[in-house]
Design a protein around this motif. Structure first.
Motif, mmCIF file in Angstrom:
data_model
loop_
_atom_site.group_PDB
_atom_site.id
_atom_site.type_symbol
_atom_site.label_atom_id
_atom_site.label_comp_id
_atom_site.label_asym_id
_atom_site.label_seq_id
_atom_site.Cartn_x
_atom_site.Cartn_y
_atom_site.Cartn_z
ATOM 1 N N ARG A 77 11.424 2.738 -4.118
ATOM 2 C CA ARG A 77 11.248 3.749 -5.314
ATOM 3 C C ARG A 77 9.683 3.746 -5.666
ATOM 4 N N ALA A 78 8.949 2.618 -5.455
ATOM 5 C CA ALA A 78 7.574 2.313 -5.446
ATOM 6 C C ALA A 78 6.840 3.199 -4.560
ATOM 7 N N ARG A 79 7.298 3.511 -3.128
ATOM 8 C CA ARG A 79 6.765 4.485 -2.350
ATOM 9 C C ARG A 79 6.967 5.703 -2.828
ATOM 10 N N LEU A 80 8.308 6.073 -3.459
ATOM 11 C CA LEU A 80 8.446 7.676 -3.956
ATOM 12 C C LEU A 80 7.119 7.744 -4.882
ATOM 13 N N ARG A 81 7.143 6.767 -5.751
ATOM 14 C CA ARG A 81 6.129 7.279 -6.730
ATOM 15 C C ARG A 81 4.587 7.262 -6.320
ATOM 16 N N GLN A 82 4.277 6.411 -5.199
ATOM 17 C CA GLN A 82 2.963 6.536 -4.742
ATOM 18 C C GLN A 82 2.906 8.029 -4.035
ATOM 19 N N ALA A 83 3.886 8.352 -3.387
ATOM 20 C CA ALA A 83 3.849 9.671 -2.598
ATOM 21 C C ALA A 83 3.379 10.639 -3.717
ATOM 22 N N ASN A 84 4.095 10.696 -4.736
ATOM 23 C CA ASN A 84 4.063 11.847 -5.842
ATOM 24 C C ASN A 84 2.578 11.552 -6.339
ATOM 25 N N ARG A 85 2.144 10.406 -6.602
ATOM 26 C CA ARG A 85 0.768 10.157 -7.250
ATOM 27 C C ARG A 85 -0.243 10.891 -6.167
ATOM 28 N N LEU A 86 -0.064 10.605 -4.719
ATOM 29 C CA LEU A 86 -1.043 11.044 -3.829
ATOM 30 C C LEU A 86 -0.982 12.610 -3.825
ATOM 31 N N PHE A 87 0.309 13.041 -3.871
ATOM 32 C CA PHE A 87 0.348 14.510 -3.718
ATOM 33 C C PHE A 87 -0.330 15.063 -4.812
ATOM 34 N N GLU A 88 -0.262 14.665 -6.206
ATOM 35 C CA GLU A 88 -0.840 15.490 -7.260
ATOM 36 C C GLU A 88 -2.447 15.145 -7.015
ATOM 37 N N ALA A 89 -2.831 14.126 -6.245
ATOM 38 C CA ALA A 89 -4.634 14.127 -6.195
ATOM 39 C C ALA A 89 -4.912 14.498 -4.634
ATOM 40 N N ARG A 90 -4.053 15.410 -4.087
ATOM 41 C CA ARG A 90 -4.262 15.866 -2.579
ATOM 42 C C ARG A 90 -5.811 16.609 -2.430
ATOM 43 N N GLU A 91 -6.011 17.510 -3.722
ATOM 44 C CA GLU A 91 -7.115 18.270 -3.517
ATOM 45 C C GLU A 91 -8.381 17.603 -3.571
ATOM 46 N N ARG A 92 -8.443 16.217 -3.765
ATOM 47 C CA ARG A 92 -9.869 15.590 -3.783
ATOM 48 C C ARG A 92 -9.539 14.863 -2.411
ATOM 49 N N GLY A 93 -8.684 14.940 -1.443
ATOM 50 C CA GLY A 93 -8.744 14.251 -0.357
ATOM 51 C C GLY A 93 -8.221 12.985 -0.281
ATOM 52 N N LEU A 94 -7.634 12.478 0.635
ATOM 53 C CA LEU A 94 -6.984 10.985 0.847
ATOM 54 C C LEU A 94 -7.532 10.220 1.836
ATOM 55 N N LEU B 10 -7.257 6.751 4.167
ATOM 56 C CA LEU B 10 -6.250 5.964 5.081
ATOM 57 C C LEU B 10 -5.822 4.733 4.014
ATOM 58 N N GLU B 11 -6.647 4.141 3.538
ATOM 59 C CA GLU B 11 -6.566 3.144 2.621
ATOM 60 C C GLU B 11 -5.518 3.568 1.399
ATOM 61 N N GLN B 12 -5.795 4.952 0.796
ATOM 62 C CA GLN B 12 -4.819 5.315 -0.241
ATOM 63 C C GLN B 12 -3.520 5.404 0.225
ATOM 64 N N LEU B 13 -3.272 6.070 1.432
ATOM 65 C CA LEU B 13 -1.893 6.223 2.182
ATOM 66 C C LEU B 13 -1.131 4.805 2.215
ATOM 67 N N SER B 14 -2.021 3.767 2.172
ATOM 68 C CA SER B 14 -1.428 2.436 2.890
ATOM 69 C C SER B 14 -1.189 1.423 1.381
ATOM 70 N N LEU B 15 -1.620 2.071 0.276
ATOM 71 C CA LEU B 15 -1.676 1.069 -0.915
ATOM 72 C C LEU B 15 -0.986 1.393 -1.883
ATOM 73 N N ILE B 16 -0.006 0.497 -2.544
ATOM 74 C CA ILE B 16 0.695 0.681 -3.564
ATOM 75 C C ILE B 16 0.066 -0.068 -5.014
ATOM 76 N N GLU B 17 -0.054 0.702 -5.915
ATOM 77 C CA GLU B 17 -0.785 0.507 -7.238
ATOM 78 C C GLU B 17 0.139 -0.200 -8.137
ATOM 79 N N ALA B 18 -0.237 -0.677 -9.233
ATOM 80 C CA ALA B 18 0.605 -1.270 -10.155
ATOM 81 C C ALA B 18 1.370 -0.575 -10.827
ATOM 82 N N GLY B 19 0.829 0.644 -11.121
ATOM 83 C CA GLY B 19 1.653 1.985 -11.628
ATOM 84 C C GLY B 19 2.542 2.228 -10.969
#
Length: 298
Positions: A255-272, A274-283
């Motif tokens: 479920r944390a991976r699901l939230r991370q994926a949605n968070r990154l998808f929302e920020a996709r216009e700013r570019g991603l 490799l670090e962001q793709l691998s990092l789970i944040e507290a939120g």
């Protein structure tokens, strides 16, 4: 190194040939905690190794007992240990194949007259030469229902466990209290099961270590704040109903991976990166309902 006397049996050669050491090391490496379980597995492996050595020089004490019972709560590693045990038995030549066939009541018991025997025999045919793992085995026995066909499956299992014990090992698994009642109600079954291994629940630090192992295999990592959040999550989730040890931890990480994926998808216009793709944040962890007041969510 001192040379062995001529009469000394080469147990090291047998140990190496059977690859038991590799299997026990893999068990130690792949499973966090479970010290009493690992100790029992080593003891059983030692018994089987020595018995094989005795047979090689004409010493016989009868076939070693191999059928087992694994008891404990969900997510405590019973299936994983059963797979390792199948490999050990195969390595030492006690089963022809190293496969594990895992089933439940639905795979064995039919819903009408004449349906149970063929279902059970088909499962036994698939498992023959290896290990049959019956999860939640106590559901085979339902004395409150006179028309239940579980007893027929039990009788077939008993016959095969006795007559073909050189070609099939059966491992029964489930909650300890229910398994105790199951064996108490089936003395014939209890007398055929020699090895009873209880799987303890994981401590909080062990669950955190399990999470780290899972994340490493999936090529994710936690930020420092996410690690603190996961510690908090484990303490809260462990105290709630329907907690399933490592299984619940795996679900939480998914479920944390699901939230991370949605968070990154929302920020996709700013570019991603490799670090962001691998990092789970507290939120990604703290968004769980476990931290809120709504129900008993995950």
């Amino acid at each position: 190194m001192l040379a062995r006397p001529a009469s000394t049996l080469d147990i090291d050669a047998l140990y190496s040939e059977s690859r038991i050491g590799e299997m026990l090391e893999a068990l130690e490496r792949d499973l966090i905690g479970l010290a009493p379980v690992k100790r029992r597995v080593r003891e059983i492996a030692a018994l089987l190794l020595i018995e094989k050595l005795r047979r090689s020089v004409g010493l016989h004490a009868g076939p070693p007992p191999l059928h087992m019972s694994f008891t404990g709560n969900p997510g405590t590693g019973k299936t994983t240990v059963a797979m390792r045990m199948a490999s050990i038995l195969h390595g030492l030549g006690y089963v022809r194949k190293g496969q594990l066939v895992s089933v439940t009541r639905d795979d064995l018991v039919g819903q009408y007259i004449g349906h149970t025997a063929p279902k059970t025999k088909e499962v036994l045919k698939r498992a023959m030469g290896g290990v049959l793992f019956i999860d939640e085995a106590y559901y085979l026995y339902r004395p409150e229902n006179e028309r239940d066909y579980g007893q027929e499956a039990i009788e077939i299992l008993l016959q095969v466990m006795e007559n073909q014990r050189d070609d099939l090992v059966v491992i029964f698994a489930g909650y300890k209290d229910r398994m105790d009642r199951f064996f108490g109600s089936n003395p014939g079954m209890a007398s055929r099961v020699a090895h009873h291994i209880d799987f303890p629940d994981y401590a909080e630090d062990e669950l955190f270590a399990i999470a780290g192992l899972m994340l490493e295999r999936m090529q994710y990592r936690l930020s420092d704040d996410a690690a603190a959040a996961l510690h908090d999550y484990i303490a809260l989730r462990k105290s709630r109903p329907q907690f399933a040890n490592a299984r619940s931890i795996r679900n939480a990480l998914d479920r944390a991976r699901l939230r991370q994926a949605n968070r990154l998808f929302e920020a996709r216009e700013r570019g991603l990166s490799l670090e962001q793709l691998s990092l789970i944040e507290a939120g990604d962890i703290r968004a769980s309902r476990v931290f809120g007041t709504e129900g008993e969510g995950q």
